[in-house]
Scaffold this active site. Structure first.
Site, short mmCIF file in Angstrom:
data_model
loop_
_atom_site.label_atom_id
_atom_site.label_comp_id
_atom_site.label_asym_id
_atom_site.label_seq_id
_atom_site.Cartn_x
_atom_site.Cartn_y
_atom_site.Cartn_z
N GLU A 1 -10.59 -0.09 -1.77
CA GLU A 1 -10.44 1.12 -0.97
C GLU A 1 -11.10 2.29 -1.68
O GLU A 1 -10.83 2.55 -2.86
CB GLU A 1 -8.95 1.40 -0.75
CG GLU A 1 -8.67 2.37 0.38
CD GLU A 1 -7.22 2.31 0.82
OE1 GLU A 1 -6.90 3.02 1.79
OE2 GLU A 1 -6.41 1.59 0.22
N CYS B 1 -5.41 6.39 7.81
CA CYS B 1 -4.73 5.41 6.98
C CYS B 1 -3.68 4.72 7.84
O CYS B 1 -2.66 5.32 8.17
CB CYS B 1 -4.08 6.07 5.76
SG CYS B 1 -3.22 4.90 4.68
N ASN C 1 0.88 -1.17 0.00
CA ASN C 1 0.00 0.00 0.00
C ASN C 1 0.92 1.22 0.00
O ASN C 1 1.58 1.50 0.99
CB ASN C 1 -0.88 -0.05 1.25
CG ASN C 1 -1.88 1.08 1.37
OD1 ASN C 1 -2.40 1.31 2.46
ND2 ASN C 1 -2.18 1.78 0.30
N GLN D 1 -2.13 6.72 -1.88
CA GLN D 1 -2.46 7.91 -1.12
C GLN D 1 -1.28 8.89 -1.12
O GLN D 1 -0.11 8.46 -1.15
CB GLN D 1 -2.81 7.59 0.35
CG GLN D 1 -4.21 7.08 0.59
CD GLN D 1 -4.34 5.59 0.36
OE1 GLN D 1 -3.37 4.84 0.51
NE2 GLN D 1 -5.52 5.14 -0.02
N ASN E 1 -6.60 10.52 -0.94
CA ASN E 1 -6.64 9.37 -1.83
C ASN E 1 -6.10 9.74 -3.20
O ASN E 1 -5.97 10.92 -3.55
CB ASN E 1 -8.07 8.84 -1.97
CG ASN E 1 -8.44 7.89 -0.86
OD1 ASN E 1 -7.60 7.17 -0.33
ND2 ASN E 1 -9.72 7.88 -0.51
N ASN F 1 -12.39 5.92 9.15
CA ASN F 1 -13.07 5.93 7.86
C ASN F 1 -14.00 4.71 7.80
O ASN F 1 -13.79 3.73 8.52
CB ASN F 1 -12.08 5.96 6.69
CG ASN F 1 -10.94 5.00 6.86
OD1 ASN F 1 -11.06 3.98 7.56
ND2 ASN F 1 -9.82 5.26 6.24
#
Length: 290
Positions: free
Chosen positions: A215, A77, A16, A49, A68, A164
């Site tokens: 996501e 995050c 990620n 991100q 994002n 989130n």
């Protein structure tokens, strides 16, 4: 004012990936278009991100801004938090860092062996905290189905906010779900006024979950830290898993513990530094207001 030199670091947590900008000395206000340009994997640097390290607004060591790849602002995050925590630990020589985020403060700890533990705080479980557009007395399983009436492919997700919104569908085979097709539809479902991260979770053992995540604003991702935390919480609430689990994502494993003592969720995982450089000024064309 934009200068020709805007330094960045490229980092990832289990794949990620993030572009990290330290703007404590030279603040930048990035537009959605500029964020999308930087995040573009063909013409920009490329990332899931974009992260800004900013001057603290309270008693934290720094404020972490999160956007994002589509330019939308994000509240939390987990994987990026580990990366920023690692950077500030290296900078200060300390083993503990307190970060401010749009969703509230989080604390990072050096877990050894290149790993960082993040205290992600308490999960938010009430329908209006997640939030949902309709009232549900019990968010362990809400009324939402995908597939033919009476024979859905997925149904009854648990919903959790870890800063989130997340909807977690527990399924027999996580790899069998076409998340690339289903994810966008569910992300934008009317039940989720702020959109939602969509996960499919397969319980391999009481202490082991296999997870795939769509996501919001980024699409399929190799790893999602808040998604792993949300899946662990949902698993406990559905009485499918223990409070301490390994969550296996396409990019690797995270260790998640929802502690009964303080009701906080703790996430432990690795951090990888990829490279650093200066942004091409053309990515910031159109003006960035300091």
């Amino acid at each position: 004012m934009v200068t020709a030199r805007t330094h960045f670091r490229k980092m990832n947590g289990l794949g990620n990936d993030f572009v990290v900008l330290d703007v404590r000395e030279t603040p930048l206000a990035l537009s959605e278009a500029q964020t999308r340009a930087i995040a573009d994997r063909e013409k920009g640097v490329g990332c899931d991100q974009l992260i800004t390290i900013e001057r603290p607004r309270g008693d934290g060591d720094a404020y972490m801004g999160i956007r994002n790849a589509d330019g939308s602002v994000v509240g939390a995050c987990g994987n990026a938090t580990r990366c920023v925590g690692r950077l500030l630990m290296d900078e200060t020589g300390r083993k503990e860092i307190r970060l401010e985020t749009p969703s509230g403060p989080v604390v990072c700890f050096d877990a050894g062996d290149g790993r960082i533990t993040v205290d992600m705080g308490e999960p938010r479980l009430k329908w209006n905290e997640i939030p949902l557009s309709e009232e549900f007395a019990d968010t362990r399983s809400i009324e939402l189905e995908v597939g033919p009436l009476g024979n859905p492919v997925m149904h009854s997700p648990g919903v959790v906010s870890m800063g989130n919104p997340h909807a977690i569908f527990f399924v027999k085979d996580a790899d069998a779900i076409d998340l690339a097709r289903i994810g966008p539809m569910l992300e934008n479902h009317p039940l989720f006024p702020e959109r939602a991260n969509i996960s499919v979770a397969e319980v391999l053992a009481p202490d082991h979950i296999k997870l795939r995540v769509w996501e919001r604003g980024a699409g399929l991702t190799l790893a999602c830290g808040t998604g792993a935390c949300a899946a662990a919480v949902a698993g406990v609430r559905k009485r499918l898993t223990a409070r301490k689990v390994t969550v296996t994502l396409p990019g690797g494993d995270l260790e998640i513990e929802w502690r009964g003592a303080d009701n906080h969720v703790y996430m432990t995982g690795p951090v990888t530094f990829e490279f650093e450089g200066d942004l091409d000024p053309r990515l910031l064309s159109g003006g960035v207001v300091a």
